[in-house]
Write a protein that holds these residues in place. Sequence first.
Motif, PDB file in Angstrom:
ATOM      1  N   ASN A  81      11.708   5.740  15.467  1.00 25.91           N
ATOM      2  CA  ASN A  81      11.912   5.479  16.882  1.00 25.91           C
ATOM      3  C   ASN A  81      12.805   6.565  17.477  1.00 25.91           C
ATOM      4  O   ASN A  81      13.304   7.437  16.753  1.00 25.91           O
ATOM      5  N   THR A  82      12.991   6.534  18.768  1.00 25.62           N
ATOM      6  CA  THR A  82      13.879   7.469  19.451  1.00 25.62           C
ATOM      7  C   THR A  82      14.886   6.684  20.279  1.00 25.62           C
ATOM      8  O   THR A  82      14.636   5.528  20.659  1.00 25.62           O
ATOM      9  N   SER A  83      16.017   7.307  20.563  1.00 27.02           N
ATOM     10  CA  SER A  83      17.051   6.651  21.348  1.00 27.02           C
ATOM     11  C   SER A  83      17.823   7.699  22.147  1.00 27.02           C
ATOM     12  O   SER A  83      17.658   8.909  21.945  1.00 27.02           O
ATOM     13  N   ASP A  84      18.663   7.223  23.055  1.00 24.37           N
ATOM     14  CA  ASP A  84      19.513   8.092  23.873  1.00 24.37           C
ATOM     15  C   ASP A  84      20.973   7.923  23.473  1.00 24.37           C
ATOM     16  O   ASP A  84      21.371   6.877  22.956  1.00 24.37           O
ATOM     17  N   ALA A  85      21.745   8.970  23.722  1.00 26.65           N
ATOM     18  CA  ALA A  85      23.187   8.924  23.471  1.00 26.65           C
ATOM     19  C   ALA A  85      23.937   9.217  24.767  1.00 26.65           C
ATOM     20  O   ALA A  85      23.573  10.133  25.515  1.00 26.65           O
ATOM     21  N   THR A  86      24.963   8.417  25.028  1.00 29.00           N
ATOM     22  CA  THR A  86      25.851   8.649  26.167  1.00 29.00           C
ATOM     23  C   THR A  86      27.047   9.466  25.699  1.00 29.00           C
ATOM     24  O   THR A  86      27.722   9.095  24.734  1.00 29.00           O
ATOM     25  N   VAL A  87      27.299  10.573  26.392  1.00 30.60           N
ATOM     26  CA  VAL A  87      28.364  11.493  26.005  1.00 30.60           C
ATOM     27  C   VAL A  87      29.372  11.598  27.141  1.00 30.60           C
ATOM     28  O   VAL A  87      29.005  11.805  28.297  1.00 30.60           O
ATOM     29  N   THR A  88      30.647  11.414  26.816  1.00 29.66           N
ATOM     30  CA  THR A  88      31.717  11.593  27.793  1.00 29.66           C
ATOM     31  C   THR A  88      32.773  12.531  27.211  1.00 29.66           C
ATOM     32  O   THR A  88      32.944  12.608  25.991  1.00 29.66           O
ATOM     33  N   ALA A  89      33.476  13.236  28.093  1.00 33.42           N
ATOM     34  CA  ALA A  89      34.508  14.163  27.637  1.00 33.42           C
ATOM     35  C   ALA A  89      35.548  14.357  28.723  1.00 33.42           C
ATOM     36  O   ALA A  89      35.274  14.195  29.919  1.00 33.42           O
ATOM     37  N   SER A  90      36.753  14.689  28.281  1.00 31.27           N
ATOM     38  CA  SER A  90      37.836  15.104  29.174  1.00 31.27           C
ATOM     39  C   SER A  90      38.218  16.515  28.766  1.00 31.27           C
ATOM     40  O   SER A  90      38.685  16.741  27.636  1.00 31.27           O
ATOM     41  N   VAL A  91      37.992  17.485  29.664  1.00 30.87           N
ATOM     42  CA  VAL A  91      38.118  18.902  29.332  1.00 30.87           C
ATOM     43  C   VAL A  91      39.292  19.513  30.110  1.00 30.87           C
ATOM     44  O   VAL A  91      39.326  19.455  31.339  1.00 30.87           O
ATOM     45  N   PRO A  92      40.267  20.085  29.414  1.00 31.13           N
ATOM     46  CA  PRO A  92      41.414  20.688  30.106  1.00 31.13           C
ATOM     47  C   PRO A  92      41.000  21.785  31.098  1.00 31.13           C
ATOM     48  O   PRO A  92      39.998  22.476  30.896  1.00 31.13           O
ATOM     49  N   HIS A  93      41.808  21.950  32.147  1.00 25.22           N
ATOM     50  CA  HIS A  93      41.589  22.982  33.163  1.00 25.22           C
ATOM     51  C   HIS A  93      42.121  24.314  32.637  1.00 25.22           C
ATOM     52  O   HIS A  93      43.197  24.356  32.026  1.00 25.22           O
ATOM     53  N   PRO A  94      41.400  25.428  32.845  1.00 24.73           N
ATOM     54  CA  PRO A  94      41.868  26.714  32.312  1.00 24.73           C
ATOM     55  C   PRO A  94      43.105  27.275  33.007  1.00 24.73           C
ATOM     56  O   PRO A  94      43.804  28.125  32.442  1.00 24.73           O
ATOM     57  N   ALA A  95      43.395  26.787  34.240  1.00 25.67           N
ATOM     58  CA  ALA A  95      44.510  27.372  34.980  1.00 25.67           C
ATOM     59  C   ALA A  95      45.597  26.377  35.343  1.00 25.67           C
ATOM     60  O   ALA A  95      46.749  26.763  35.556  1.00 25.67           O
ATOM     61  N   ILE A  96      45.265  25.103  35.431  1.00 29.96           N
ATOM     62  CA  ILE A  96      46.222  24.094  35.885  1.00 29.96           C
ATOM     63  C   ILE A  96      46.429  23.081  34.764  1.00 29.96           C
ATOM     64  O   ILE A  96      45.495  22.376  34.370  1.00 29.96           O
ATOM     65  N   PHE A  97      47.642  22.986  34.276  1.00 32.85           N
ATOM     66  CA  PHE A  97      47.970  22.044  33.206  1.00 32.85           C
ATOM     67  C   PHE A  97      47.991  20.622  33.765  1.00 32.85           C
ATOM     68  O   PHE A  97      48.507  20.367  34.853  1.00 32.85           O
ATOM     69  N   GLY A  98      47.439  19.686  33.024  1.00 27.85           N
ATOM     70  CA  GLY A  98      47.466  18.278  33.426  1.00 27.85           C
ATOM     71  C   GLY A  98      46.415  17.912  34.440  1.00 27.85           C
ATOM     72  O   GLY A  98      46.511  16.855  35.078  1.00 27.85           O
ATOM     73  N   GLY A 137      18.824  12.646  25.418  1.00 29.63           N
ATOM     74  CA  GLY A 137      17.687  11.768  25.188  1.00 29.63           C
ATOM     75  C   GLY A 137      16.786  12.206  24.048  1.00 29.63           C
ATOM     76  O   GLY A 137      16.907  13.312  23.506  1.00 29.63           O
ATOM     77  N   ASP A 138      15.876  11.292  23.679  1.00 24.27           N
ATOM     78  CA  ASP A 138      14.841  11.545  22.673  1.00 24.27           C
ATOM     79  C   ASP A 138      15.412  11.986  21.328  1.00 24.27           C
ATOM     80  O   ASP A 138      14.954  12.958  20.720  1.00 24.27           O
ATOM     81  N   LEU A 139      16.416  11.269  20.859  1.00 22.52           N
ATOM     82  CA  LEU A 139      16.997  11.543  19.545  1.00 22.52           C
ATOM     83  C   LEU A 139      16.216  10.777  18.490  1.00 22.52           C
ATOM     84  O   LEU A 139      16.136   9.544  18.526  1.00 22.52           O
ATOM     85  N   ASP A 140      15.624  11.490  17.560  1.00 19.77           N
ATOM     86  CA  ASP A 140      14.732  10.885  16.572  1.00 19.77           C
ATOM     87  C   ASP A 140      15.507  10.193  15.455  1.00 19.77           C
ATOM     88  O   ASP A 140      16.551  10.666  15.016  1.00 19.77           O
ATOM     89  N   ARG A 141      14.924   9.093  14.985  1.00 24.29           N
ATOM     90  CA  ARG A 141      15.443   8.367  13.831  1.00 24.29           C
ATOM     91  C   ARG A 141      14.264   8.060  12.919  1.00 24.29           C
ATOM     92  O   ARG A 141      13.242   7.512  13.368  1.00 24.29           O
ATOM     93  N   ARG A 142      14.376   8.420  11.641  1.00 22.82           N
ATOM     94  CA  ARG A 142      13.325   8.178  10.660  1.00 22.82           C
ATOM     95  C   ARG A 142      13.925   7.463   9.449  1.00 22.82           C
ATOM     96  O   ARG A 142      14.935   7.914   8.904  1.00 22.82           O
ATOM     97  N   VAL A 143      13.302   6.377   9.063  1.00 23.24           N
ATOM     98  CA  VAL A 143      13.741   5.618   7.885  1.00 23.24           C
ATOM     99  C   VAL A 143      12.571   5.518   6.919  1.00 23.24           C
ATOM    100  O   VAL A 143      11.473   5.091   7.292  1.00 23.24           O
ATOM    101  N   ARG A 144      12.800   5.918   5.685  1.00 23.89           N
ATOM    102  CA  ARG A 144      11.814   5.758   4.610  1.00 23.89           C
ATOM    103  C   ARG A 144      12.450   4.931   3.505  1.00 23.89           C
ATOM    104  O   ARG A 144      13.641   5.071   3.234  1.00 23.89           O
ATOM    105  N   ALA A 145      11.641   4.084   2.865  1.00 22.23           N
ATOM    106  CA  ALA A 145      12.189   3.224   1.817  1.00 22.23           C
ATOM    107  C   ALA A 145      11.144   2.968   0.744  1.00 22.23           C
ATOM    108  O   ALA A 145       9.954   2.822   1.039  1.00 22.23           O
ATOM    109  N   ILE A 146      11.615   2.920  -0.493  1.00 28.06           N
ATOM    110  CA  ILE A 146      10.811   2.513  -1.632  1.00 28.06           C
ATOM    111  C   ILE A 146      11.328   1.160  -2.110  1.00 28.06           C
ATOM    112  O   ILE A 146      12.535   0.978  -2.290  1.00 28.06           O
TER     113      ILE A 146
END
Length: 259
Positions: A104-121, A131-140
């Motif tokens: 099957n396929t699924s989506d991932a939600t990504v969040t980030a807090s990225v510092p400013h290159p010139a202003i601290f804080g 999207g469309d992240l593949d998942r494959r499961v095989r089993a014996i």
Amino acid sequence: MFRTKLQPKILAAVTIALLFAAGARAASAQVGQPWTDRGYFNLNAGFESSSGTLSDAVTFTLYGEGGSKRVDQNVDSGALFDFSIGSRVWRNVSVGIGYHRGANTSDATVTASVPHPAIFGLPRSVALTAGDLDRRVRAIHLQVGYMIPLTEDVSVHVTVGPSFFRLTQDVVGDLTFSESSPFTTVSTAPVIENRSDSAAGVNIGADVTYKVWESDAYTVGGGMFLRYSGATARIRVLDNEVDSDVGGLQIGFGARVRF
């Protein structure tokens, strides 16, 4: 040590327990009715009920200031292909081997807090979806079974044994950042990585077959199976490994050959 989610595990255990209770009742009613085939082959298409989340969060340092990244990826149910083959070894007892593959396929939600290159804080917030992240499961599956002929045309085959899984999973393994003046926002792109792991678990289930045609050498029919087969793999997302349940409650329909 196997790690599974409590609610699906309880559902699977109750379902299979009911199957065994029905099988035991049928068996008691069919005492003395032998299974005479030498072996069996089953081919199925089906569906697997499973769910979960792959979540990871890390911190990093950029421009001398701390930032953070987080990924949340849902893992949902999907279709499966399944087959098994086995032989009668003593009276109604069988040994066999099975294989199933789910995708099957699924989506991932990504969040980030990225510092400013010139202003601290003054970090910039980022949110995106990969999207469309593949998942494959095989089993014996190794299976010891007991065949219960109910009538001339209908039989129930109860099986149990160990299962060996291989999980291949696409994840957001990192984020890349790029800057452009006036630096109020930051461009972000997910880095998709392919991870894999192996895990061992168990399988337990029942298969119902209805005979539709026979010859001197073999019989052909249709049927359905209900099985619980599961284990817990470990998958690295950003920097950490997280649990990912593989398998689950499975149902399938297909062709049956007895020989």
